[in-house]
Scaffold this active site. Structure first.
Site, mmCIF file in Angstrom:
data_model
loop_
_atom_site.group_PDB
_atom_site.id
_atom_site.type_symbol
_atom_site.label_atom_id
_atom_site.label_comp_id
_atom_site.label_asym_id
_atom_site.label_seq_id
_atom_site.Cartn_x
_atom_site.Cartn_y
_atom_site.Cartn_z
ATOM 1 N N LYS A 102 -7.322 -13.281 26.062
ATOM 2 C CA LYS A 102 -6.525 -14.324 26.582
ATOM 3 C C LYS A 102 -6.371 -15.501 25.690
ATOM 4 C CE LYS A 102 -8.922 -15.242 30.479
ATOM 5 N NZ LYS A 102 -10.294 -14.319 30.265
ATOM 6 N N ARG A 148 -8.391 -18.172 39.376
ATOM 7 C CA ARG A 148 -9.547 -17.245 39.338
ATOM 8 C C ARG A 148 -10.243 -16.983 40.597
ATOM 9 N NH1 ARG A 148 -11.670 -18.652 34.084
ATOM 10 N NH2 ARG A 148 -13.030 -17.253 33.453
ATOM 11 N N ARG A 167 -18.501 -11.655 18.620
ATOM 12 C CA ARG A 167 -18.063 -12.930 18.467
ATOM 13 C C ARG A 167 -19.384 -14.005 18.529
ATOM 14 N NH1 ARG A 167 -14.066 -15.109 23.267
ATOM 15 N NH2 ARG A 167 -16.055 -15.451 24.420
ATOM 16 N N ARG A 198 -20.561 -20.122 22.118
ATOM 17 C CA ARG A 198 -20.528 -20.379 23.344
ATOM 18 C C ARG A 198 -21.897 -20.179 23.840
ATOM 19 N NH1 ARG A 198 -15.109 -18.557 26.158
ATOM 20 N NH2 ARG A 198 -16.563 -18.767 28.039
ATOM 21 N N ARG A 245 -20.718 -13.149 34.383
ATOM 22 C CA ARG A 245 -19.281 -13.573 34.417
ATOM 23 C C ARG A 245 -18.398 -12.341 34.743
ATOM 24 N NH1 ARG A 245 -19.384 -15.549 28.548
ATOM 25 N NH2 ARG A 245 -17.133 -15.346 28.715
HETATM 26 P P1 ADP Z 1 -14.037 -16.322 29.976
HETATM 27 O O1 ADP Z 1 -12.653 -15.938 30.547
HETATM 28 O O2 ADP Z 1 -14.199 -15.983 28.555
HETATM 29 O O3 ADP Z 1 -15.264 -15.878 30.856
HETATM 30 P P2 ADP Z 1 -13.353 -19.207 29.927
HETATM 31 O O4 ADP Z 1 -13.419 -19.969 28.814
HETATM 32 O O5 ADP Z 1 -12.054 -18.818 30.721
HETATM 33 O O6 ADP Z 1 -14.055 -17.790 30.016
HETATM 34 O O7 ADP Z 1 -14.165 -19.805 31.405
HETATM 35 C C1 ADP Z 1 -15.526 -20.130 31.080
HETATM 36 C C2 ADP Z 1 -16.319 -20.615 32.393
HETATM 37 O O8 ADP Z 1 -15.815 -21.825 32.791
HETATM 38 C C3 ADP Z 1 -16.363 -19.637 33.473
HETATM 39 O O9 ADP Z 1 -17.470 -18.635 33.378
HETATM 40 C C4 ADP Z 1 -16.509 -20.549 34.650
HETATM 41 O O10 ADP Z 1 -17.780 -20.888 34.819
HETATM 42 C C5 ADP Z 1 -15.477 -21.749 34.289
HETATM 43 N N1 ADP Z 1 -14.107 -21.548 34.713
HETATM 44 C C6 ADP Z 1 -13.082 -21.575 34.083
HETATM 45 N N2 ADP Z 1 -12.006 -21.524 34.719
HETATM 46 C C7 ADP Z 1 -12.259 -21.466 35.950
HETATM 47 C C8 ADP Z 1 -11.791 -21.527 37.329
HETATM 48 N N3 ADP Z 1 -10.559 -21.403 37.339
HETATM 49 N N4 ADP Z 1 -12.329 -21.500 38.329
HETATM 50 C C9 ADP Z 1 -13.863 -21.606 38.316
HETATM 51 N N5 ADP Z 1 -14.329 -21.771 37.191
HETATM 52 C C10 ADP Z 1 -13.837 -21.686 36.055
#
Ligand code: ADP
Length: 191
Positions: A15, A90, A129, A137, A148
């Site tokens: 993404k 989400r 990665r 990360r 996740r």
């Molecule tokens: P990925 O899509 O690779 O899991 P992101 O960088 O989008 O990672 O998000 C990392 C973390 O940030 C998620 O695992 C969650 O803990 C938090 N997070 C991000 N966006 C949201 C959201 N919209 N609602 C709740 N938690 C979020």
């Protein structure tokens, strides 16, 4: 004409990579909730400390925090040409709140771009990665990643029918090469 987009898909689907390309090509603002949250984590603020423990556990930040955060950024002038939301919504609660915010702002979503990738490929991609990157990360380890993915399948996938009913979902094969995925997205966006 502005383009208001959501890019949707599991962790490791690509993404961020695709959203950056869309931002460059169309001038829309890339809004990555993961990047915003990680910036707050590294600021060392008390809120950042609280967020870091949630991210490192692979869990979701509470809906009210996320909805407030997105409310602020969607109002910024940088979103006038459009935006691409990466990591939001989400949960169904977040999807409904987004709708309300957009209605109030007189805006509409144009497309929800869904990157489909099988779970076994995702795990390999993210661990690669993490191994290659110097600034890995802290949530890119096998245990947190599995959480996740579980959270994505349990809480995030179920919001797709909500967007499907609105006729917004555009499914893309996220297992194709990066350039092929970009080409498929450009086709959706009419370029
Ligand atoms: P990925 O899509 O690779 O899991 P992101 O960088 O989008 O990672 O998000 C990392 C973390 O940030 C998620 O695992 C969650 O803990 C938090 N997070 C991000 N966006 C949201 C959201 N919209 N609602 C709740 N938690 C979020």
């Amino acid at each position: 004409m502005s383009k208001n987009l959501v890019i949707f898909g599991p962790p490791g689907a690509g993404k961020g990579t695709q959203a950056t390309r869309i931002q460059e090509k169309y001038g829309v603002r890339h809004l990555s909730t993961g990047d915003m949250l990680r910036a707050e984590c590294s600021s060392g603020s008390p809120l950042g400390e609280m967020l870091k423990s949630i991210l490192d556990a692979g869990q979701l930040v509470p809906d009210d925090v996320m909805i407030q955060l997105i409310g602020y950024v969607l109002d910024e002038p940088g979103c006038a040409e459009g935006f691409i939301l990466d990591g939001f919504p989400r949960t169904l609660e977040q999807a409904k709140a987004l709708d309300e915010m957009l209605v109030k702002a007189g805006k509409e979503l144009d497309h929800v771009i869904v990157l489909g990738v099988d779970d076994d490929i995702l795990v390999g991609r993210i661990l690669a990665r993490a191994a290659q990157s110097g600034d890995a990360r802290s949530d890119d380890n096998e245990e947190t990643l599995k959480k996740r993915l579980g959270v994505y399948n349990d809480q995030t996938t179920p919001i797709l029918p909500y967007f499907e009913e609105k006729g917004l979902v555009r499914k893309i094969d996220g297992m194709a090469s990066i350039d092929e995925v970009t080409a498929q997205i450009n086709e959706v966006l009419g370029a």
